[in-house]
Design an enzyme around this catalytic site. Sequence first.
Site, mmCIF file in Angstrom:
data_model
loop_
_atom_site.group_PDB
_atom_site.id
_atom_site.type_symbol
_atom_site.label_atom_id
_atom_site.label_comp_id
_atom_site.label_asym_id
_atom_site.label_seq_id
_atom_site.Cartn_x
_atom_site.Cartn_y
_atom_site.Cartn_z
ATOM 1 N N SER A 103 0.829 -1.209 0.000
ATOM 2 C CA SER A 103 0.000 0.000 0.000
ATOM 3 C C SER A 103 0.867 1.264 0.000
ATOM 4 O O SER A 103 0.484 2.277 -0.591
ATOM 5 C CB SER A 103 -0.976 -0.008 1.176
ATOM 6 O OG SER A 103 -0.303 0.204 2.392
ATOM 7 N N ASN A 104 2.032 1.198 0.642
ATOM 8 C CA ASN A 104 2.942 2.357 0.563
ATOM 9 C C ASN A 104 3.495 2.518 -0.850
ATOM 10 O O ASN A 104 3.634 3.637 -1.341
ATOM 11 C CB ASN A 104 4.080 2.218 1.578
ATOM 12 C CG ASN A 104 3.672 2.685 2.963
ATOM 13 O OD1 ASN A 104 3.478 3.871 3.178
ATOM 14 N ND2 ASN A 104 3.499 1.742 3.879
ATOM 15 N N HIS A 139 8.646 3.259 8.727
ATOM 16 C CA HIS A 139 8.427 2.388 9.880
ATOM 17 C C HIS A 139 7.187 2.857 10.644
ATOM 18 O O HIS A 139 7.023 4.066 10.856
ATOM 19 C CB HIS A 139 9.656 2.399 10.793
ATOM 20 C CG HIS A 139 9.544 1.430 11.923
ATOM 21 N ND1 HIS A 139 9.741 0.077 11.755
ATOM 22 C CD2 HIS A 139 9.197 1.614 13.219
ATOM 23 C CE1 HIS A 139 9.531 -0.537 12.912
ATOM 24 N NE2 HIS A 139 9.203 0.368 13.807
#
Length: 200
Positions: free
Chosen positions: A13-14, A109
């Site tokens: 998704s990133n 992160h």
Amino acid sequence: MLNLGVLISGRGSNLQAIIDACEGGKIPAKVVVVISNDPAAGGLERAKKHNIPTAVFEPNNFKDKNTYELEIVKELKKHDVGLVCLAGYMRIVGPVLLEHYRGRMINIHPSLLPSFSGLHAQKQALDHGVTVTGATVHFVDDGCDTGPIIVQSAVPVKENDTEETLSERILQQEHHIYPIAIEFIAKDKLVIEGRKVKLK
Ligand code: GAR
């Protein structure tokens, strides 16, 4: 135009947020290759939908980590990658990748580093009882999630949050800040001074 190589291990998704920001003209960059260590990673399909070349290298097929990473480096060089973006790449970066891309490799992160590095950052935050956590984009160095921080976004922890609901709220921020960090780099706006990343 900055050429991006995106390393993934999962749903991507990133990766999608990065592709959309590039294709939407929000950042002067282009995803030129997507590399996964897992052939089943959903992100590979996302890349294919956008006609972005993909490559899969499974660590178990190589005699050691250095040989594995050398193959990744070759692929990145083949596509003339200027910035490596780790986007849910769930392997520790070794000396070979670092040696070639130090200062040109970033990671996202799901916590406010240096808190909750490593695996299951959202669960770590819940278990610890913090009331605020978030997401961090940072340069990659020799440690695990320890490199100089580029952008962070805070996310409140709600009383009845589960790992899923908290992860989802953090993910929205990830999708927001990852393109911002890439934009800074693509526009050559950052300098790294020791642990600090400063705007030029
Ligand atoms: C994201 O939450 C990312 O921050 C995390 O994995 C997820 C990948 O989602 N990465 C790490 O935990 C790295 N230590 P995505 O595949 O949908 O982008």
